[in-house]
Design a protein around this motif. Structure first.
Motif, mmCIF file in Angstrom:
data_model
loop_
_atom_site.group_PDB
_atom_site.id
_atom_site.type_symbol
_atom_site.label_atom_id
_atom_site.label_comp_id
_atom_site.label_asym_id
_atom_site.label_seq_id
_atom_site.Cartn_x
_atom_site.Cartn_y
_atom_site.Cartn_z
ATOM 1 N N UNK A 189 7.268 -0.241 0.524
ATOM 2 C CA UNK A 189 7.383 -1.522 1.216
ATOM 3 C C UNK A 189 6.010 -2.076 1.573
ATOM 4 N N UNK A 190 5.180 -1.274 2.237
ATOM 5 C CA UNK A 190 3.881 -1.775 2.684
ATOM 6 C C UNK A 190 2.928 -1.999 1.509
ATOM 7 N N UNK A 191 3.040 -1.182 0.465
ATOM 8 C CA UNK A 191 2.194 -1.393 -0.709
ATOM 9 C C UNK A 191 2.566 -2.681 -1.429
ATOM 10 N N UNK A 192 3.871 -2.980 -1.494
ATOM 11 C CA UNK A 192 4.320 -4.181 -2.190
ATOM 12 C C UNK A 192 3.993 -5.456 -1.428
ATOM 13 N N UNK A 193 3.692 -5.345 -0.130
ATOM 14 C CA UNK A 193 3.218 -6.518 0.600
ATOM 15 C C UNK A 193 1.943 -7.064 -0.031
ATOM 16 N N UNK A 194 1.182 -6.165 -0.681
ATOM 17 C CA UNK A 194 -0.069 -6.570 -1.318
ATOM 18 C C UNK A 194 0.062 -6.708 -2.826
ATOM 19 N N UNK A 195 0.814 -5.819 -3.472
ATOM 20 C CA UNK A 195 0.788 -5.711 -4.930
ATOM 21 C C UNK A 195 1.238 -6.992 -5.631
ATOM 22 N N UNK A 196 2.400 -7.516 -5.309
ATOM 23 C CA UNK A 196 2.876 -8.727 -5.977
ATOM 24 C C UNK A 196 2.128 -9.978 -5.502
ATOM 25 N N UNK A 221 -9.037 -1.753 -5.901
ATOM 26 C CA UNK A 221 -7.757 -2.137 -5.286
ATOM 27 C C UNK A 221 -6.599 -1.843 -6.218
ATOM 28 N N UNK A 222 -6.766 -2.200 -7.503
ATOM 29 C CA UNK A 222 -5.721 -1.921 -8.475
ATOM 30 C C UNK A 222 -5.492 -0.432 -8.653
ATOM 31 N N UNK A 223 -6.585 0.346 -8.625
ATOM 32 C CA UNK A 223 -6.453 1.800 -8.756
ATOM 33 C C UNK A 223 -5.649 2.385 -7.605
ATOM 34 N N UNK A 224 -5.865 1.855 -6.411
ATOM 35 C CA UNK A 224 -5.105 2.347 -5.261
ATOM 36 C C UNK A 224 -3.612 2.160 -5.449
ATOM 37 N N UNK A 225 -3.202 0.963 -5.879
ATOM 38 C CA UNK A 225 -1.784 0.705 -6.126
ATOM 39 C C UNK A 225 -1.286 1.577 -7.281
ATOM 40 N N UNK A 260 9.818 -6.756 0.083
ATOM 41 C CA UNK A 260 8.455 -6.713 0.604
ATOM 42 C C UNK A 260 7.587 -7.793 -0.038
ATOM 43 N N UNK A 261 7.770 -8.005 -1.341
ATOM 44 C CA UNK A 261 6.992 -9.040 -2.022
ATOM 45 C C UNK A 261 7.277 -10.421 -1.437
ATOM 46 N N UNK A 262 8.556 -10.700 -1.138
ATOM 47 C CA UNK A 262 8.913 -11.989 -0.549
ATOM 48 C C UNK A 262 8.297 -12.150 0.835
ATOM 49 N N UNK A 263 8.335 -11.072 1.626
ATOM 50 C CA UNK A 263 7.727 -11.116 2.963
ATOM 51 C C UNK A 263 6.214 -11.323 2.843
ATOM 52 N N UNK A 264 5.567 -10.581 1.934
ATOM 53 C CA UNK A 264 4.128 -10.712 1.759
ATOM 54 C C UNK A 264 3.722 -12.107 1.335
ATOM 55 N N UNK A 265 4.449 -12.688 0.386
ATOM 56 C CA UNK A 265 4.130 -14.044 -0.052
ATOM 57 C C UNK A 265 4.250 -15.037 1.096
ATOM 58 N N UNK A 266 5.307 -14.904 1.890
ATOM 59 C CA UNK A 266 5.533 -15.840 2.990
ATOM 60 C C UNK A 266 4.480 -15.692 4.090
ATOM 61 N N UNK A 267 4.245 -14.460 4.526
ATOM 62 C CA UNK A 267 3.318 -14.231 5.639
ATOM 63 C C UNK A 267 1.884 -14.565 5.232
ATOM 64 N N UNK A 268 1.437 -14.031 4.103
ATOM 65 C CA UNK A 268 0.060 -14.297 3.672
ATOM 66 C C UNK A 268 -0.123 -15.762 3.280
ATOM 67 N N UNK A 269 0.931 -16.378 2.726
ATOM 68 C CA UNK A 269 0.845 -17.797 2.405
ATOM 69 C C UNK A 269 0.658 -18.642 3.647
ATOM 70 N N UNK A 312 -6.394 -13.124 4.116
ATOM 71 C CA UNK A 312 -5.280 -12.603 3.328
ATOM 72 C C UNK A 312 -5.594 -11.214 2.796
ATOM 73 N N UNK A 313 -6.787 -11.049 2.240
ATOM 74 C CA UNK A 313 -7.144 -9.759 1.642
ATOM 75 C C UNK A 313 -7.374 -8.685 2.702
ATOM 76 N N UNK A 314 -7.875 -9.070 3.871
ATOM 77 C CA UNK A 314 -7.942 -8.110 4.967
ATOM 78 C C UNK A 314 -6.532 -7.688 5.382
ATOM 79 N N UNK A 315 -5.596 -8.639 5.345
ATOM 80 C CA UNK A 315 -4.203 -8.308 5.650
ATOM 81 C C UNK A 315 -3.626 -7.331 4.654
ATOM 82 N N UNK A 316 -3.979 -7.478 3.385
ATOM 83 C CA UNK A 316 -3.520 -6.535 2.366
ATOM 84 C C UNK A 316 -4.109 -5.146 2.609
ATOM 85 N N UNK A 317 -5.377 -5.109 3.036
ATOM 86 C CA UNK A 317 -6.000 -3.822 3.364
ATOM 87 C C UNK A 317 -5.273 -3.150 4.524
#
Length: 529
Positions: free
Chosen positions: A287-294, A379-383, A417-426, A499-504
């Motif tokens: 869940x938390x990884x997908x907040x950033x991945x998509x 970042x990609x390697x981490x995911x 999680x992807x939908x939440x990430x897009x909405x919040x970071x957007x 946004x990217x700090x939020x992904x971190x």
């Protein structure tokens, strides 16, 4: 061993099962590649579709969202149907529905019905993907034994995930011919997937249980409503009653669904799987990884176009740095899973991803694509390290080898999680960039109202260019960039840093969750029903 024949000798078994496994994996990769590419390819062709068919900006947004909405709403159902009627059968059904819908999308007529036509068949395309993906993943799980499953699924997730980056590149190239080709290109891919599936002779197994229709309706309605609220938050506003009615209403329905599922004899989702601590941790990490991945696909692409003045195709190449790290690390993560279990791979991946996104955020204001590639790759390697191990470990812990059901659960978690990430970071990007650009334009003499309106147009680049023009076109975004130049590009870059700090931070939380994993390994095949 699941999914293989049993010849008389050990050497014969190895010879018989290897081609079948490889063909099955190749078939599933071809099938799911369509679903990954279609998550991003339509956004690139959006201006061409809008111009030719005369769609409204909001209508085009619904064409994009209809696919993702159906995908999120029906994943759990797709996984359950895969268990009840056979993984191979549902995978083929999903593939056929997906490709027929793709052809019909490409045949959209001009006129008043065009928008409705596209929205309907984009939704059925999403339904086809929701049937296909969990069934395809379940086929790979069933065909490969536990001790080889990590590397097989690492290849599955690594290649299929990397195909998301191809969407913008392929979309840009095909759109130069006709936007309809972005849908028709799925036909030859689907044919290859179907032929390989038949040649692989994948064994079929069904579970003699009834379908929980009430549970399916509740899950689809709850997921659909809440994801719709998150998707439309940027258009309706977070203060809108409609936004919160969808989000809260959807969550309430999902809570009611949990109560119902606990009481029914054959539930759509067997919630007992969450009693396994490792499975729960795997789900939280995903869940938390997908907040950033998509979301990173969209935010990095828009950042490249606005702040780096890149074309859509150049922006897609920018994302390839991310997938370079992702593809390599996914293979290492799979090997670690097979040898040591999921916990070490998830810890490495979460930590590496958190560091990578943090360092990448700091480099965004350099406005240089060349300077950022190492941090995008980290970042990609981490995911890549964590995705396959977390997903595979969760599936390995399925109850009674209910692979379809559990893959449906894990994919639902990922899409939600992807939908939440897009909405919040957007929302974060929109507010921060609007405030910064407004200040810049006011410093250059624009009246406050005009400065705020122009800043809003630039911020809206994140939602698919609702003004009909991207940052490299002739719309308000491009005009603002021509007028204020480097100052606005820097403002947008600084807003993207948030946004990217939020992904971190999301990856750091995932790391804390990974620490709670018991570290136990699944070394034997779950009992078959």
């Amino acid at each position: 061993m699941v999914g293989t024949s049993t010849p008389s000798g050990p050497s014969g078994a190895a010879t018989a099962q290897a081609p079948r496994q490889k063909l099955a994996l190749a078939a599933m990769l071809f099938a799911v590649s369509m679903t990954f590419i279609d998550q991003t390819i339509v956004s690139i062709a959006a201006p061409s579709i809008t111009d030719e068919l005369g769609l409204s900006a909001s209508g085009m947004q619904w064409v994009v969202n209809a696919y993702l909405l159906a995908l999120a709403a029906f994943f759990a159902l797709g996984g359950r149907l895969s268990d009840l009627f056979g993984h191979r059968r549902i995978m083929l059904l999903g593939t056929l529905l997906f490709v027929v819908s793709s052809v019909l999308c490409g045949c959209a007529p001009a006129g008043d019905f065009a928008q409705t036509w596209l929205i309907i068949f984009r939704a059925t395309q999403g339904l086809g993907a929701a049937l296909m993906f969990p069934a395809a993943l379940a086929v790979v799980v069933a065909v490969f034994p536990v001790d080889r499953r990590g590397r097989a699924l690492a290849l599955f997730f690594g290649l299929s995930g990397a195909l998301t980056a191809i969407g913008p590149l392929l979309g840009g190239w095909l759109t130069q011919w006709t936007w309809r080709a972005i849908f028709w290109v799925n036909v030859p891919v689907a044919v290859v997937a179907i032929v390989l599936t038949v040649l692989a002779r994948i064994p079929e197994k069904r579970r003699p249980e009834r379908l929980d229709v009430v549970g399916a309706v509740l899950v689809a309605t709850g997921m659909g409503l809440s994801v719709l609220g998150f998707q439309q938050a940027s258009a309706w506003g977070w203060s809108s009653v409609t936004t919160w009615a969808c989000i809260v209403g959807g969550l309430v329905i999902l809570v009611l669904c949990i109560g119902y599922e606990r009481r029914t004899a054959h539930p759509l989702v067997n919630l007992d799987v969450f009693r396994d601590r490792a499975f729960t941790v795997d789900s939280l990490v995903l869940f938390f990884a997908m907040l950033a991945f998509v979301p990173v696909f969209f935010f990095a692409s828009v950042y490249a176009q606005v702040s780096l003045s890149a074309s859509p195709n150049q922006a897609a190449l920018f994302l390839l740095y991310f997938f370079l790290g992702f593809g390599l690390a996914s293979q290492w993560g799979g090997k670690i899973l097979d040898k040591r279990g999921a916990r070490p791979a998830m810890k490495i991946g979460c930590a590496l991803g958190a560091v990578g996104f943090f360092l990448w955020a700091q480099k965004l204001t350099d406005l240089s694509m060349h300077d950022q590639w190492p941090y995008a790759a980290i970042s990609g390697a981490g995911i890549g390290f964590l995705l396959a191990p977390a997903s595979t470990d969760a599936v390995n812990r399925s109850i009674g080898a209910s692979y379809g059901e559990v893959t449906g659960i894990t994919q639902t978690v990922r899409n939600y999680a992807a939908a939440v990430g897009m909405a919040v970071f957007g929302t974060v990007l929109t507010h921060v960039s609007t405030d910064r650009i407004t200040s810049t334009l006011q410093e250059r003499g624009l009246p406050p109202a005009e400065a705020e309106a122009t800043a809003g147009h630039v911020a809206e680049a994140i939602t698919g260019h609702p003004d009909g023009q991207g940052p490299t076109g002739d719309g308000p975004v491009a005009k603002a960039l021509q007028g204020a130049g480097d100052a606005i590009r820097m403002d947008f870059a600084e807003a993207n840093q948030w946004v990217f700090y939020g992904m971190a931070i999301a990856l750091a939380i995932a790391f804390l969750c990974a620490l709670a994993h018991p570290g136990t390994r699944v070394t034997e095949q779950p009992p078959q029903d």
